[in-house]
Write an enzyme that holds these catalytic residues in place. Sequence first.
Site, PDB file in Angstrom:
ATOM      1  N   HIS A 105      44.109  41.469  27.781  1.00  0.00           N
ATOM      2  CA  HIS A 105      42.822  42.050  28.160  1.00  0.00           C
ATOM      3  C   HIS A 105      42.164  42.682  26.935  1.00  0.00           C
ATOM      4  O   HIS A 105      42.714  43.594  26.339  1.00  0.00           O
ATOM      5  CB  HIS A 105      43.005  43.100  29.268  1.00  0.00           C
ATOM      6  CG  HIS A 105      43.372  42.503  30.583  1.00  0.00           C
ATOM      7  ND1 HIS A 105      43.894  43.215  31.628  1.00  0.00           N
ATOM      8  CD2 HIS A 105      43.277  41.223  31.030  1.00  0.00           C
ATOM      9  CE1 HIS A 105      44.107  42.406  32.651  1.00  0.00           C
ATOM     10  NE2 HIS A 105      43.745  41.194  32.308  1.00  0.00           N
ATOM     11  N   GLN A 119      45.437  37.323  34.962  1.00  0.00           N
ATOM     12  CA  GLN A 119      45.187  35.889  35.168  1.00  0.00           C
ATOM     13  C   GLN A 119      44.064  35.705  36.215  1.00  0.00           C
ATOM     14  O   GLN A 119      43.259  36.604  36.383  1.00  0.00           O
ATOM     15  CB  GLN A 119      46.464  35.148  35.569  1.00  0.00           C
ATOM     16  CG  GLN A 119      47.475  35.014  34.427  1.00  0.00           C
ATOM     17  CD  GLN A 119      48.397  36.213  34.265  1.00  0.00           C
ATOM     18  OE1 GLN A 119      48.845  36.793  35.234  1.00  0.00           O
ATOM     19  NE2 GLN A 119      48.686  36.575  33.049  1.00  0.00           N
TER      20      GLN A 119
END
Length: 422
Positions: free
Chosen positions: A41, A223
């Site tokens: 991230h 994901q």
Amino acid sequence: MANTILVGAQWGDEGKGKIIDVLTERADIVVRYAGGNNAGHTVWVGKQKYVLHLIPSGILRKSKLCVIGNGVVVDPVGLVSEINGLLKIGVKIGKNLVVSETAHVVLPYHRELDAQREVLKGKNKIGTTKRGIGPAYGDKAARVGLRMGDLVDAARFEEKLSRRIKENNEVLQALGAKPLSFKKVLAEYRAAGDFLKPFVANTVVLLHNAMRRGEDILFEGAQGTFLDIDHGTYPYVTSSNTTAGGACTGSGVPPHRMDRVVGVMKAYTTRVGEGPLPTENAEISDLLHGMGREFGATTGRARRCGWFDSVATRHATMVNGIDDLAVTNLDGLDTVETIKVCIAYRHGKKRYDFVPNDAEVLAECQPVYAEFEGWLTPTDKARRWKQLPPKARTYLKAIAELTGAKLAIASVGPGRDQTIFV
Ligand code: IMP
């Protein structure tokens, strides 16, 4: 804010990190509930770039509690290095990070097996991140996994590891790989276990106590929907439940305590690794890569790119129960004259308005497109809905309508301020 689940509505890399960071302002606790350090991230705070793999992005905001839930698989050595990396650049980490004692541990034989299985699959490989995710979840399901509670108990860890490494070394050798040194793995993991011990706790009890005090929780998905082990394009998926249901099983917070689901999607589509991507398109791939965009945060791989696929995002709305949408990377389309949006698939004579479960059928599907006029104006400076070009607003409204959820956020760049609340 109430309890909010944030999920990726496509194939991952939707820009969740930034949206989580923005929404964290209104939450007390951020919980990661699935996946491992296969995730990456990216969050920009001013000029500082942070790439987080296991630690929730909430760590970048003061006074937020970050929880790595039981549904996550933790590579302890990776986690220690992530913590140290953040400490080095001034991020405070202490009592604000808690790791579930029942989260499973990723071990070196998981990574080795991940790599070996990819080689064995040859041209049918999945294109995994080689972080050992599949084999770690495999051991969890086979009830032979080691958990964080085991890792921080020296005697128990040594005993369990010695048994597991023996069996896995036999498998590795049969596959032609080198066996692992028990001594070396033990030393490395014991050091990580000692370091992480103060962070490990019963996170289910902790979260329920927090809810009793009226605190708000943000569940951070990793994901995306089509990488979900049950609902994704199997076998080209990761090994966890990345969808909204995973937030309950991966944290111990029951479904009736969840108030809202936010789905994050790009204004176009990307995917890393193998597997079907119906709207994949060379023109948009070249354009985005040429702009220096769409390279993976974890592996650096160039992402495959395609037009927005509303069949997929509509399916994601259904599976996750998405209430609100956050559309990211709108600025990536600023220079495109005619923007295509997939509204259905064709497979021979059959028309699909949902995603077929058979990955081979999906790979053969031809997209049916609607076309939108591009706005051909930079959008990265827009801060309010009204400041977006009318054609960009039309596009956003159309993709939200096709997806079947309410447009809540449009993001026009990586910065916190490049966020438009609709
Ligand atoms: P694994 O999770 O490493 O086993 O990889 C399985 C599939 O999921 C591969 O196609 C990966 O590229 C993909 N994948 C795993 N994590 C991410 C992510 O964070 N973003 C995008 N794709 C991912």
